[in-house]
Design an enzyme around this catalytic site. Sequence first.
Site, PDB file in Angstrom:
ATOM      1  N   ASP A  90      21.617   0.850 -80.156  1.00 18.02           N
ATOM      2  CA  ASP A  90      23.009   1.220 -80.341  1.00 18.02           C
ATOM      3  C   ASP A  90      23.391   1.209 -81.828  1.00 18.02           C
ATOM      4  O   ASP A  90      24.368   0.595 -82.214  1.00 18.02           O
ATOM      5  CB  ASP A  90      23.845   0.199 -79.536  1.00 18.02           C
ATOM      6  CG  ASP A  90      25.323   0.480 -79.560  1.00 18.02           C
ATOM      7  OD1 ASP A  90      25.703   1.653 -79.533  1.00 18.02           O
ATOM      8  OD2 ASP A  90      26.109  -0.497 -79.604  1.00 18.02           O
ATOM      9  N   ASN A 129      22.901 -12.962 -75.802  1.00 20.79           N
ATOM     10  CA  ASN A 129      23.852 -11.869 -76.019  1.00 20.79           C
ATOM     11  C   ASN A 129      24.608 -11.675 -74.698  1.00 20.79           C
ATOM     12  O   ASN A 129      23.982 -11.387 -73.675  1.00 20.79           O
ATOM     13  CB  ASN A 129      23.121 -10.554 -76.338  1.00 20.79           C
ATOM     14  CG  ASN A 129      22.323 -10.620 -77.632  1.00 20.79           C
ATOM     15  OD1 ASN A 129      22.390 -11.596 -78.364  1.00 20.79           O
ATOM     16  ND2 ASN A 129      21.563  -9.568 -77.912  1.00 20.79           N
ATOM     17  N   TYR A 135      28.380 -10.198 -72.673  1.00 19.89           N
ATOM     18  CA  TYR A 135      29.603  -9.398 -72.798  1.00 19.89           C
ATOM     19  C   TYR A 135      30.542  -9.542 -71.609  1.00 19.89           C
ATOM     20  O   TYR A 135      31.137  -8.570 -71.173  1.00 19.89           O
ATOM     21  CB  TYR A 135      29.217  -7.921 -73.071  1.00 19.89           C
ATOM     22  CG  TYR A 135      28.670  -7.775 -74.477  1.00 19.89           C
ATOM     23  CD1 TYR A 135      29.523  -7.671 -75.561  1.00 19.89           C
ATOM     24  CD2 TYR A 135      27.299  -7.817 -74.720  1.00 19.89           C
ATOM     25  CE1 TYR A 135      29.043  -7.588 -76.862  1.00 19.89           C
ATOM     26  CE2 TYR A 135      26.802  -7.741 -76.015  1.00 19.89           C
ATOM     27  CZ  TYR A 135      27.688  -7.625 -77.081  1.00 19.89           C
ATOM     28  OH  TYR A 135      27.209  -7.550 -78.368  1.00 19.89           O
ATOM     29  N   LYS A 140      33.094  -2.950 -82.375  1.00 22.58           N
ATOM     30  CA  LYS A 140      33.206  -4.398 -82.159  1.00 22.58           C
ATOM     31  C   LYS A 140      33.322  -5.175 -83.473  1.00 22.58           C
ATOM     32  O   LYS A 140      33.347  -6.409 -83.465  1.00 22.58           O
ATOM     33  CB  LYS A 140      32.025  -4.917 -81.332  1.00 22.58           C
ATOM     34  CG  LYS A 140      32.026  -4.366 -79.910  1.00 22.58           C
ATOM     35  CD  LYS A 140      31.067  -5.084 -78.996  1.00 22.58           C
ATOM     36  CE  LYS A 140      31.012  -4.417 -77.637  1.00 22.58           C
ATOM     37  NZ  LYS A 140      30.338  -3.096 -77.653  1.00 22.58           N
TER      38      LYS A 140
HETATM   39  C1  BDP Z   1      23.804  -5.413 -77.248  1.00 17.98           C
HETATM   40  C2  BDP Z   1      22.917  -4.946 -78.368  1.00 17.98           C
HETATM   41  C3  BDP Z   1      23.686  -4.397 -79.584  1.00 17.98           C
HETATM   42  C4  BDP Z   1      24.822  -3.530 -79.118  1.00 17.98           C
HETATM   43  C5  BDP Z   1      25.766  -4.359 -78.254  1.00 17.98           C
HETATM   44  C6  BDP Z   1      26.979  -3.558 -77.775  1.00 17.98           C
HETATM   45  O1  BDP Z   1      22.038  -5.970 -78.807  1.00 17.98           O
HETATM   46  O2  BDP Z   1      22.804  -3.706 -80.438  1.00 17.98           O
HETATM   47  O3  BDP Z   1      25.490  -2.898 -80.175  1.00 17.98           O
HETATM   48  O4  BDP Z   1      25.053  -4.803 -77.137  1.00 17.98           O
HETATM   49  O5  BDP Z   1      26.884  -2.935 -76.730  1.00 17.98           O
HETATM   50  O6  BDP Z   1      23.212  -5.111 -76.049  1.00 17.98           O
HETATM   51  O7  BDP Z   1      27.991  -3.552 -78.460  1.00 17.98           O
END
Ligand code: BDP
Length: 609
Positions: A168, A462, A464, A564
């Site tokens: 990304d 990581n 979200y 972000k």
């Molecule tokens: C994670 C990745 C990162 C992305 C981020 C996103 O490590 O490179 O930019 O998500 O979706 O999976 O913002």
Amino acid sequence: MLKPNTTSTRAVIDCSGFWKFKIDRENNGEREHWENGFSSIMDIAVPGSWNEQLAEAGLMNYVGAAWYEKEFVIPKTFEGKSIRLYIGSVDFGAKVWVNGCFVGEQVFGFLPFELNLTPFVKAGEKVRLTIRVCNELSDESVPQGISQRDYVLENRVRDETFPPARFDFFPFGGIQRPVYLVATDVSHFTSIKVQTHLLTSSDGGVSIFATASQSESLVARFSIGEVVVQVPMENGTVASNLVIPNCLAWSCETPHCYTLRAELLRGDEIIDDYELLIGIREVKIENNQLLLNGKRVFLKGFGKHEDAPIHGRGLNLPQIVKDFGLMKWINANSFRTSHYPYAEEWLDFADKHGILVISEVADISRDFRKTSTTSLLNHKAFLEQLFSRDFNHPSVIAWSISNEPSYLGESEYHDGRGEAYWKDLTEFARQLDQTRPITIAHVQRATHQDPALKFVDFISLNRYYGWYENPAQLDLATQRLSEELDEIARLYGKPILFTEFGADTIAGFHSTTDQLFTEEYQSNLIRRYCQVIESKPYTIGEHVWNFADFRTPQHHRRVVMNLKGVFTRTREPKLAAFTLKELWQQKNSANTLLKEKHDAHREKHQISP
Ligand code: BDP
């Protein structure tokens, strides 16, 4: 390989500037021998990515080959010297010719390489340098690539990005870092590796391992201030130790660097000299804590990118100065070079300003259906080159050897292949460096049985929640976060660094309610994540995703950029920047108080620190 520095015996010519440029869409260049000269009216700046510089010429989304050419005069003073070409990085690989003769190649992006030009050039004459750059990636490259066809075959056409990428961030192409001509004596240091230890509370130990280009019987002299050792080279190698009495250890608060001077002597004559700045410090993971010089540190900072308007990924010195200023302003103490090695200038700055760095290998979203023995060999070779480039930087406190392996959750990862892969790679990494912990940034789809988690020294997560999952539901998001953290800590008993969390935010969008894309939502999400992370005894830090907005390949879920960032792409702060500044200031004061309490306790009970 040593980063080019001009010294009393070494001369460096910076080849930055405008180069002749030609795009090679049909990949004809090698067949038609463009190394013997090509015609083009196009110029390009080096260092710099071609995409935004030459967008109007059709290069914005270009993936493929392109050629660079420039003439230089080799000064007469280079007569009888070893003459080499050092290139900071070319994405994602390069072949080089001098006066039409092939001199070598680099198969990786993001990493420097050096080529010996001595047999191909004459002092006092002009040379033509030709570089073929290609930013295509494959299944076996590091990082892995993806094609338009793969999206169709894998029945996920809606994931297709343009240009296609497994990651990304934008796949900028070009000569991204400076090109230097270097002249030294034929006998010269080829590498100097420094390992430091804290010997007693006041002395510092410096172990030096150096290699030279020739096996000639020379003497190496190493000095730090008044402390000097002289040792004969044996077959072109030497190992030596220096002890620095009353040394000032390197830390975030006192990023003190000593100048290590290395000299190569033929009789009384100094035939090579080189200076490097080193910091004396020790990093350890102990009792679920990250220790720097025996003291607990909690990492506060970001995942970043090398990304700027027009420059693309090209070395951008003013931006390095600006970003360090902003990191200090916001009270951050660390960053991860997500998702690839940054220019060494970032690390020089981090050494000098006391910012801790997790240096990352460019292995991103590895797909184990497409991982072969060659992939592992390439991954190892990348790691070896990165470790050797960054080894001497005191700011580098850990290695991240991959980001989000098995991003797609493929079953091949869990049938033993994933386990064998990480076992082999982490063993290899530990042979290369026993002084720094190793980690891998974990993605949710790899599940809690992710074999990578078994082999790392600390876990990087990581997540979200509140964004890709449970959008706009922060209560649910933080509850899941808290439960999952405890579960992973219970399963693995290892410290956890939060390497990514965040929310896309359009600067200037506001709301009184939890509304995705607003500045308030990003600020609240970050504040609440930090509260949860900091409440756990086994966490060692929080890195927000991302420091600044950055350009991505085109996809319907990205509005030109990944938004972000807590700063915009041009570094204006969003609300979250002020939130973090305040949170991290409090954490600093809390740490100071805690430290004072601990010190008083130690003093009272006469415990050594
Ligand atoms: C994670 C990745 C990162 C992305 C981020 C996103 O490590 O490179 O930019 O998500 O979706 O999976 O913002």
